[in-house]
Enzyme design. Sequence first.
Site, PDB file in Angstrom:
ATOM      1  CG  ASP A  85      -1.866   1.136   1.285  1.00 29.15           C
ATOM      2  OD1 ASP A  85      -2.311   1.555   0.207  1.00 29.15           O
ATOM      3  OD2 ASP A  85      -2.168   1.623   2.390  1.00 29.15           O
ATOM      4  CD  GLU A 103      -4.513   1.899  -2.829  1.00 29.39           C
ATOM      5  OE1 GLU A 103      -4.717   1.336  -1.744  1.00 29.39           O
ATOM      6  OE2 GLU A 103      -4.605   3.125  -2.988  1.00 29.39           O
ATOM      7  CG  ASP A 158      -0.978   3.178   6.071  1.00 28.68           C
ATOM      8  OD1 ASP A 158      -1.117   3.985   5.161  1.00 28.68           O
ATOM      9  OD2 ASP A 158      -1.180   3.460   7.271  1.00 28.68           O
TER      10      ASP A 158
END
Lengths: 187, 187
Positions: free
Chosen positions: A7, A68, A141
């Site tokens: 992430d 991501e 996260d």
Amino acid sequence: MRVLGVDPGLTRCGVGVVEGVAGRPLSMLGVGVVRTAADDDIGLRLVGIERGIEEWLDRFSPELVAVERVFAQHNVRTVMGTAQASAVAMLCASRRGIPVALHTPSEVKAAVTGSGRADKAQVGAMVTRLLRLSAPPKPADAADALALAICHIWRAPAQNRLQQAVAENRLQQAVARQAAAVKGRTR
Amino acid sequence: MRVLGVDPGLTRCGVGVVEGVAGRPLSMLGVGVVRTAADDDIGLRLVGIERGIEEWLDRFSPELVAVERVFAQHNVRTVMGTAQASAVAMLCASRRGIPVALHTPSEVKAAVTGSGRADKAQVGAMVTRLLRLSAPPKPADAADALALAICHIWRAPAQNRLQQAVAENRLQQAVARQAAAVKGRTR
């Protein structure tokens, strides 16, 4: 298969390693956050992210890195840093011939909670359940990185081996092309 | 001082090396473009940019790398690629302890043409004149990279040495911090 989820972020870059196949219980092998100091120069922060990602790749040898997908539409102020951190993660993986897969935040949320609009708490709760953890990974996260890895394992069971073979082949081709280009220039 | 200017982009990343000091004629040491194929995976394209930038750093040993500051406001479709390519350029420089300076497109245009709204042709014409070249460097990305280097040399004559010392010092501190953090974790 073993997937490292990333992430991306400059201040907190979530990382999580999940192993398993679709349809069977999954295992978490590791979870954490690569942090860089907000008052450091951007170049040094990227060096910090690179070191952190390399450490995770060395430690867990994932077969694929799921990152991501960053969009420019929302959060204009932070999106540049996110794009830059994701570039470093993709670079580290591709340099080793490890395939990279991108998933959007809503694909990830939908994969683990059933809804593309789920909130952080819901994602954290489902990650905890799916990986049979005693508590939700913190910060968010870190949980998001695990959710990315789970999403990848569930979404692309058949595609992954093919993707890996293609990535290795493309890396070899790119290296050969660049070697030829350098040779052409120095003639 | 010797500056490598980088006009970041995934398809064409302009690079140009300029040597000189403010107030004296400048010299161009090299100019070119690092290209990657639009149909390659993003990860491989970033590996290609990294190889290209490393080659220019090896060949010219610049004291500073000047990179165009990327904004998220305009050109939403290409800005992510630009941000990612710029991240790789900054990473390559910072990894070697070479300081990185960012300049906005309008700062660069104003530095070389006197107007922050100058068009590509005007920038190309001034770069040609200032570096005493026989023709404008092509493509425009290559000329823009030279303009970035010129802009940096002219804008920050006194600041540069200080910046270099600070960058080296910060890199050492960051390495020490990270080493301490890893040590803490493995205890």
